[in-house]
Design a protein around this motif. Structure first.
Motif, PDB file in Angstrom:
ATOM      1  N   GLY A   1       1.016  -1.133  -0.188  1.00 23.28           N
ATOM      2  CA  GLY A   1       0.152  -0.108   0.053  1.00 23.28           C
ATOM      3  C   GLY A   1       0.630   1.629   0.010  1.00 23.28           C
ATOM      4  O   GLY A   1      -0.191   2.495   0.388  1.00 23.28           O
TER       5      GLY A   1
ATOM      6  N   VAL B   1     -11.030   4.306  -2.049  1.00 22.17           N
ATOM      7  CA  VAL B   1      -9.849   3.713  -1.894  1.00 22.17           C
ATOM      8  C   VAL B   1     -10.154   3.571  -0.216  1.00 22.17           C
ATOM      9  O   VAL B   1      -9.715   4.491   0.314  1.00 22.17           O
ATOM     10  CB  VAL B   1      -8.653   4.363  -2.273  1.00 22.17           C
ATOM     11  CG1 VAL B   1      -7.584   3.512  -1.526  1.00 22.17           C
ATOM     12  CG2 VAL B   1      -8.261   4.394  -3.709  1.00 22.17           C
TER      13      VAL B   1
ATOM     14  N   ARG C   1      -8.415   0.589   1.305  1.00 19.92           N
ATOM     15  CA  ARG C   1      -7.523   0.344   1.982  1.00 19.92           C
ATOM     16  C   ARG C   1      -6.828   0.712   2.017  1.00 19.92           C
ATOM     17  O   ARG C   1      -6.397   1.999   2.524  1.00 19.92           O
ATOM     18  CB  ARG C   1      -7.280  -1.145   0.602  1.00 19.92           C
ATOM     19  CG  ARG C   1      -6.059   0.086  -0.601  1.00 19.92           C
ATOM     20  CD  ARG C   1      -6.206  -0.508  -1.617  1.00 19.92           C
ATOM     21  NE  ARG C   1      -5.303   0.189  -2.930  1.00 19.92           N
ATOM     22  CZ  ARG C   1      -6.572   0.724  -4.388  1.00 19.92           C
ATOM     23  NH1 ARG C   1      -7.775   0.343  -4.022  1.00 19.92           N
ATOM     24  NH2 ARG C   1      -5.422   1.520  -4.791  1.00 19.92           N
ATOM     25  N   ARG C   2      -5.760   0.564   3.243  1.00 18.44           N
ATOM     26  CA  ARG C   2      -4.202   1.089   3.918  1.00 18.44           C
ATOM     27  C   ARG C   2      -3.814   1.443   2.270  1.00 18.44           C
ATOM     28  O   ARG C   2      -2.613   0.768   1.344  1.00 18.44           O
ATOM     29  CB  ARG C   2      -3.834   0.079   4.084  1.00 18.44           C
ATOM     30  CG  ARG C   2      -2.223   0.596   5.329  1.00 18.44           C
ATOM     31  CD  ARG C   2      -1.637  -0.775   5.969  1.00 18.44           C
ATOM     32  NE  ARG C   2      -0.819   0.216   6.748  1.00 18.44           N
ATOM     33  CZ  ARG C   2       0.519   0.163   6.614  1.00 18.44           C
ATOM     34  NH1 ARG C   2       0.882  -1.036   5.887  1.00 18.44           N
ATOM     35  NH2 ARG C   2       1.488   0.465   7.454  1.00 18.44           N
TER      36      ARG C   2
END
Length: 366
Positions: A173, A256, A258-259
């Motif tokens: 990420g 987004v 996610r990390r």
């Protein structure tokens, strides 16, 4: 029901979550089904079309009862096969996967119900500015998105950095080359707003149209799932097979969840914060916020260090961590080091809304 005690093992290869669909057993299997069970099995049979499916394999092994029970009440019906020791019944259950999309308002409502997010006071004004698009504060989730820290007092919107031509994302990420994109953007004019800071270019060869991410959305540019973008002039048109393929690969949601973080040199930033205390920087690593580094005079050095760490008097940091009182809530822990009779004193203040401040002190950090 008399066979329920004879079940010896149940092998489940995939966890079922939705409506099951058992396949009919093999004709070679001799199992006693009541009419009610058969009717229920027929009702359970369903197979939705055009939905991706996962399969659940259940294996049931049946063994005969002991010889004494078989003499009183034989378990078999009809002819008994010679040498039969156990039987297998394999069932395939089809589970439909239903894709659900949650809007941003539903996410906000869910976070408020969980009450696990610490938010700033509503009267606090966010003065952070994106160094790419120059907009102040966090953006919409399906837009510029949240601000990420790039350097001391330097912030960038997640999508402004992610859709820059030089930037790529690692599996962990991390966004790489964000600083290179920022430096290039200082000399590039946006084709939509005519201001500096543009970093998202059209993917068509020899096209010179470069935009801010937010300007590209307003200009009607087309974004694709492979992280490419075409300007309004070169976007796919027509109704042929190529246009249909482009339409299938087009990205319509920019949220987004996610990390994602900016890869940065934290040691260099920490050194800059220590060397310039007058600027009052608050340095953050993960959930730890450094407020003051403290000072360690040479006279206190023998007692204010160990083989793995130093603890200067005046050090103060805070961390957002889970509450000791509620399992799904977080609160603030302020950690500090002070001098007490020539020895270090470690203090943790627990600050939680609705409760009195709790102070924990000891002579060691542990």
């Amino acid at each position: 029901h008399q066979y329920s005690n004879n079940m010896s093992s149940l092998d489940v290869h995939c966890l079922a979550q939705l409506q099951p669909k058992p396949s009919p057993p093999s004709p070679n299997l001799h199992m006693a089904f009541t009419q009610a069970e058969a009717a229920q099995a027929i009702k359970m049979e369903s197979k939705p079309e055009s939905i991706s499916e996962s399969h659940l394999k259940v294996t049931v092994k049946l063994k005969p009862r002991s010889q004494s029970l078989m003499e009183d009440k034989p378990w078999h019906h009809g002819k008994r096969w010679k040498g039969l020791r156990w039987r297998k019944w394999t069932v395939h259950i089809t589970i439909p996967k239903v894709a659900t999309q949650t809007s941003e308002s539903e996410f906000e409502e869910l976070l408020q119900q969980l009450n696990s997010s610490l938010r700033p006071c509503s009267t606090t004004r966010d003065r952070r500015r994106c160094c790419f698009c120059q907009q102040i504060g966090d953006g919409m989730t399906d837009g510029p998105a949240r601000l990420l820290n790039l350097d001391l007092d330097t912030w960038v919107h997640l999508n402004c950095a992610l859709w820059s031509s030089e930037v790529y994302e690692t599996q962990a990420g991390a966004l790489i080359n964000v600083e290179l994109a920022r430096q290039r953007g200082q000399t590039v004019v946006c084709a939509f707003c005519q201001r500096l800071g543009a970093t998202s270019g059209c993917h068509r060869l020899r096209c010179l149209n470069i935009y801010h991410f937010t300007c590209a959305l307003q200009a009607g540019c087309t974004f694709f799932k492979d992280k490419t973008m075409l300007c309004h002039q070169h976007r796919p048109r027509g109704s042929g097979a190529a246009a249909g393929l482009h339409l299938e690969q087009q990205l319509r949601c920019f949220s987004v969840f996610r990390r994602v973080f900016v890869q940065r040199d934290e040691l260099r930033q920490l050194a800059a914060a220590v060397q310039q205390p007058e600027r009052g920087h608050t340095f953050r690593v993960g959930s730890l916020l450094f407020h003051a580094m403290g000072q360690l005079p040479p006279a206190l050095l023998p007692t204010f260090h160990s083989t793995i760490a130093i603890f200067p008097p005046g050090y103060e940091a805070s961390r957002l961590y889970w509450s000791m009182r509620h399992g799904q809530k977080r609160c603030r822990y302020v950690c500090s080091v002070e001098e007490h009779e020539g020895r270090p004193e470690f203090t943790i203040r627990v600050i939680e809304q609705g409760y009195e401040e709790l102070v924990l002190t000891d002579t060691t950090a542990k």
